[in-house]
Design an enzyme around this catalytic site. Structure first.
Site, PDB file in Angstrom:
ATOM      1  N   HIS A  33       0.841  -1.196   0.000  1.00  0.00           N
ATOM      2  CA  HIS A  33       0.000   0.000   0.000  1.00  0.00           C
ATOM      3  C   HIS A  33       0.872   1.240   0.000  1.00  0.00           C
ATOM      4  CE1 HIS A  33      -3.193   2.839   1.159  1.00  0.00           C
ATOM      5  NE2 HIS A  33      -4.007   1.934   0.674  1.00  0.00           N
ATOM      6  N   GLU A  67      -7.996  -4.601  -0.772  1.00  0.00           N
ATOM      7  CA  GLU A  67      -8.562  -5.289  -1.930  1.00  0.00           C
ATOM      8  C   GLU A  67      -8.577  -6.799  -1.765  1.00  0.00           C
ATOM      9  OE1 GLU A  67      -9.934  -3.220  -3.460  1.00  0.00           O
ATOM     10  OE2 GLU A  67      -8.737  -1.520  -4.142  1.00  0.00           O
TER      11      GLU A  67
HETATM   12  N1  COA Z   1       4.041  -7.690  -4.622  1.00  0.00           N
HETATM   13  C1  COA Z   1       5.365  -7.765  -4.816  1.00  0.00           C
HETATM   14  N2  COA Z   1       6.201  -6.715  -4.675  1.00  0.00           N
HETATM   15  C2  COA Z   1       5.661  -5.542  -4.345  1.00  0.00           C
HETATM   16  C3  COA Z   1       4.287  -5.395  -4.128  1.00  0.00           C
HETATM   17  C4  COA Z   1       3.462  -6.531  -4.273  1.00  0.00           C
HETATM   18  N3  COA Z   1       2.143  -6.471  -4.085  1.00  0.00           N
HETATM   19  N4  COA Z   1       4.014  -4.117  -3.793  1.00  0.00           N
HETATM   20  C5  COA Z   1       5.183  -3.463  -3.816  1.00  0.00           C
HETATM   21  N5  COA Z   1       6.193  -4.338  -4.155  1.00  0.00           N
HETATM   22  C6  COA Z   1       7.603  -4.029  -4.276  1.00  0.00           C
HETATM   23  C7  COA Z   1       7.835  -3.198  -5.528  1.00  0.00           C
HETATM   24  O1  COA Z   1       8.078  -4.026  -6.643  1.00  0.00           O
HETATM   25  C8  COA Z   1       9.021  -2.364  -5.147  1.00  0.00           C
HETATM   26  O2  COA Z   1      10.179  -3.144  -5.327  1.00  0.00           O
HETATM   27  P1  COA Z   1      11.512  -2.477  -5.963  1.00  0.00           P
HETATM   28  O3  COA Z   1      11.929  -1.451  -4.935  1.00  0.00           O
HETATM   29  O4  COA Z   1      12.443  -3.625  -6.096  1.00  0.00           O
HETATM   30  O5  COA Z   1      11.086  -1.861  -7.262  1.00  0.00           O
HETATM   31  C9  COA Z   1       8.841  -2.138  -3.643  1.00  0.00           C
HETATM   32  O6  COA Z   1       7.988  -3.191  -3.194  1.00  0.00           O
HETATM   33  C10 COA Z   1       8.184  -0.813  -3.345  1.00  0.00           C
HETATM   34  O7  COA Z   1       7.046  -0.681  -4.172  1.00  0.00           O
HETATM   35  P2  COA Z   1       6.400   0.719  -4.596  1.00  0.00           P
HETATM   36  O8  COA Z   1       5.933   0.621  -6.011  1.00  0.00           O
HETATM   37  O9  COA Z   1       7.307   1.831  -4.233  1.00  0.00           O
HETATM   38  O10 COA Z   1       5.169   0.764  -3.664  1.00  0.00           O
HETATM   39  P3  COA Z   1       4.026   1.807  -3.852  1.00  0.00           P
HETATM   40  O11 COA Z   1       3.765   2.386  -2.515  1.00  0.00           O
HETATM   41  O12 COA Z   1       4.263   2.753  -4.946  1.00  0.00           O
HETATM   42  O13 COA Z   1       2.843   0.870  -4.347  1.00  0.00           O
HETATM   43  C11 COA Z   1       0.936  -0.397  -4.519  1.00  0.00           C
HETATM   44  C12 COA Z   1       1.735   0.557  -3.648  1.00  0.00           C
HETATM   45  C13 COA Z   1      -0.396  -0.681  -3.848  1.00  0.00           C
HETATM   46  C14 COA Z   1       0.662   0.248  -5.902  1.00  0.00           C
HETATM   47  C15 COA Z   1       1.732  -1.695  -4.696  1.00  0.00           C
HETATM   48  O14 COA Z   1       2.014  -2.250  -3.438  1.00  0.00           O
HETATM   49  C16 COA Z   1       1.051  -2.707  -5.601  1.00  0.00           C
HETATM   50  O15 COA Z   1       1.171  -2.607  -6.816  1.00  0.00           O
HETATM   51  N6  COA Z   1       0.314  -3.692  -5.007  1.00  0.00           N
HETATM   52  C17 COA Z   1      -0.382  -4.678  -5.796  1.00  0.00           C
HETATM   53  C18 COA Z   1      -1.675  -4.124  -6.374  1.00  0.00           C
HETATM   54  C19 COA Z   1      -2.750  -3.875  -5.336  1.00  0.00           C
HETATM   55  O16 COA Z   1      -3.023  -4.713  -4.491  1.00  0.00           O
HETATM   56  N7  COA Z   1      -3.366  -2.687  -5.418  1.00  0.00           N
HETATM   57  C20 COA Z   1      -4.424  -2.290  -4.498  1.00  0.00           C
HETATM   58  C21 COA Z   1      -3.947  -1.222  -3.563  1.00  0.00           C
HETATM   59  S1  COA Z   1      -5.125  -0.840  -2.336  1.00  0.00           S
END
Ligand code: COA
Length: 377
Positions: A256, A314
């Site tokens: 998140h 979610e």
């Molecule tokens: N599965 C695997 N790895 C994940 C992950 C997940 N669900 N969520 C984050 N990571 C990893 C990223 O790949 C990143 O790795 P890196 O540093 O090697 O590139 C690291 O964790 C940080 O991720 P980041 O993109 O900076 O996190 P964010 O705060 O921008 O993203 C979300 C938040 C929700 C977009 C992200 O966690 C995600 O895509 N989750 C899956 C989709 C989802 O469930 N969305 C609903 C949200 S309520």
């Protein structure tokens, strides 16, 4: 050129004061209308949650009856709105596009109503629009709303034509309360930007639907359900997670932007899903869901030791909505059915203390061009 400080995505910038909801991502706290989300979700009907956000207090018993009656009396669609939805269904358009069109059509003439009437009408018609569209998509006629049923029960009734079980209604109502508001998320911000120009709440709602439609905002629970189905069928949770992570893919329903611990809404929805599945749903499926969560969180911790990746809202949204009988293609529109309560409250809050929301951009384009006549280009 004047240098303007750049803040992509407005992260960390507060652009409004709100009394509607508070999030502490480090502690995993979510307060809605002054209540911890767990307390609101467990006790409120959806109508009470909406009243709370619109009025900043709980209704008395008489006020609740009056509010329910008022909402229930605003549910019907005009023939023109229904025929637009029928045409959209024949084209197979995205349910969020149908919702945006239907809500706009259902509220034509709303500019003559008071803001309070327009707010109530907008909240009231969301489920009717979604259900009518979905019935047409299935080749059925819409089911007329029943004003003796509460908002959540009536939504399920209009989708299926059958009065829902108490367990299904309770499950859906918990979901609607849990996601009714969540700080200045993208769609809520969109709604506030629209009313900050002194435009109307229907325009704000349709713009917010457009914002929620994007996969970065409202689109995750569908893919979560597909993941859960695949794992339930194969029985190999660990293999699934390892394969996804090795392929560099993200696990849906985890991680998140704001929460650094388990999303407090996941706790509320997992308890609601457990209650629902225990009361007569597919208990084996729920066992898969909860075992998969534990496996995924453990393997994600090993995969990213420096970044806490925990369960988000979610994950259990998918399990709960699937259980209570919401079709997978309506997960995002059902999110909108809940969140419109928050959008409308934010609109009134913005209007009550308005300043047009008008940030700046940093110009990076050319400044020294000279005009070339069309024949010389
Ligand atoms: N599965 C695997 N790895 C994940 C992950 C997940 N669900 N969520 C984050 N990571 C990893 C990223 O790949 C990143 O790795 P890196 O540093 O090697 O590139 C690291 O964790 C940080 O991720 P980041 O993109 O900076 O996190 P964010 O705060 O921008 O993203 C979300 C938040 C929700 C977009 C992200 O966690 C995600 O895509 N989750 C899956 C989709 C989802 O469930 N969305 C609903 C949200 S309520």
């Amino acid at each position: 050129m004047v240098d303007t400080e750049l803040n992509r995505g407005l992260e960390g910038i507060a652009v409004a004061e709100t009394r509607l909801s508070y999030i502490d991502g480090e502690a995993g706290t979510l307060i809605i209308g002054g209540f911890p989300v767990s307390e609101l979700a467990a006790n409120a009907t959806f109508e009470e949650s909406v009243f709370l956000l619109l009025n900043d207090r709980l209704p008395t018993a008489d006020e609740l009856v009056a509010f329910r009656t008022s909402l229930a009396s605003s549910r019907e669609l005009t023939d023109e709105t229904r025929s637009g939805l029928k045409r959209a269904a024949a084209e197979g358009v995205d349910p969020m596009d149908a919702l945006r069109m239907g809500v706009a059509a259902a509220n034509l003439g709303a500019e003559t109503a008071t803001a309070q009437q327009a707010v109530e009408r907008t909240i009231a018609v969301f489920p009717t629009v979604v259900a009518a569209y979905w019935r047409y998509r299935q080749g059925d006629d819409p089911v007329a709303p029943r004003d003796d049923l509460r908002h959540a029960a009536n939504y399920l009734y209009m989708l299926t034509g059958t009065e829902p079980s108490d367990a299904a209604t309770a499950g859906l109502e918990t979901y609607l309360n849990t996601v009714i508001d969540h700080g200045l998320n993208a769609s809520t911000f969109t709604a506030r930007v629209v009313v900050s120009t002194e435009s109307d709440v229907v325009s704000a709602a349709t713009a917010a639907v457009g914002s929620l439609k994007g996969p970065l905002h409202g689109g995750a629970p569908g893919p979560v359900l597909e993941m859960l189905m695949e794992v339930h069928e194969s029985g190999d949770a660990e293999g699934y997670v390892r394969r996804k992570l090795a392929a560099g893919e993200r696990l849906m329903g985890f991680g998140h932007r704001v929460y650094r611990v388990r999303d407090p809404r996941a706790a509320v929805l997992s308890a609601a899903a457990e209650r629902f599945y225990e009361a007569g749903g597919d208990a084996d499926f729920f066992e898969t869901v909860s075992a998969f969560e534990a496996t995924a969180v453990e393997l994600l911790a090993a995969h990213k030791p420096d970044r806490r990746l925990d369960t988000n809202v979610e994950y259990y949204t998918a399990a709960l909505l699937f259980g209570v009988g919401i079709p997978r293609d309506l997960f995002t529109t059902t999110f909108a059915v809940a969140r419109v309560g928050g959008w409308m409250a934010h609109c009134l809050e913005q209007a009550a203390d308005n300043r047009i929301i008008r940030p700046r951009s940093r110009y990076v384009g050319a400044t020294d061009r000279t005009w070339t006549p069309i024949d010389d280009r």
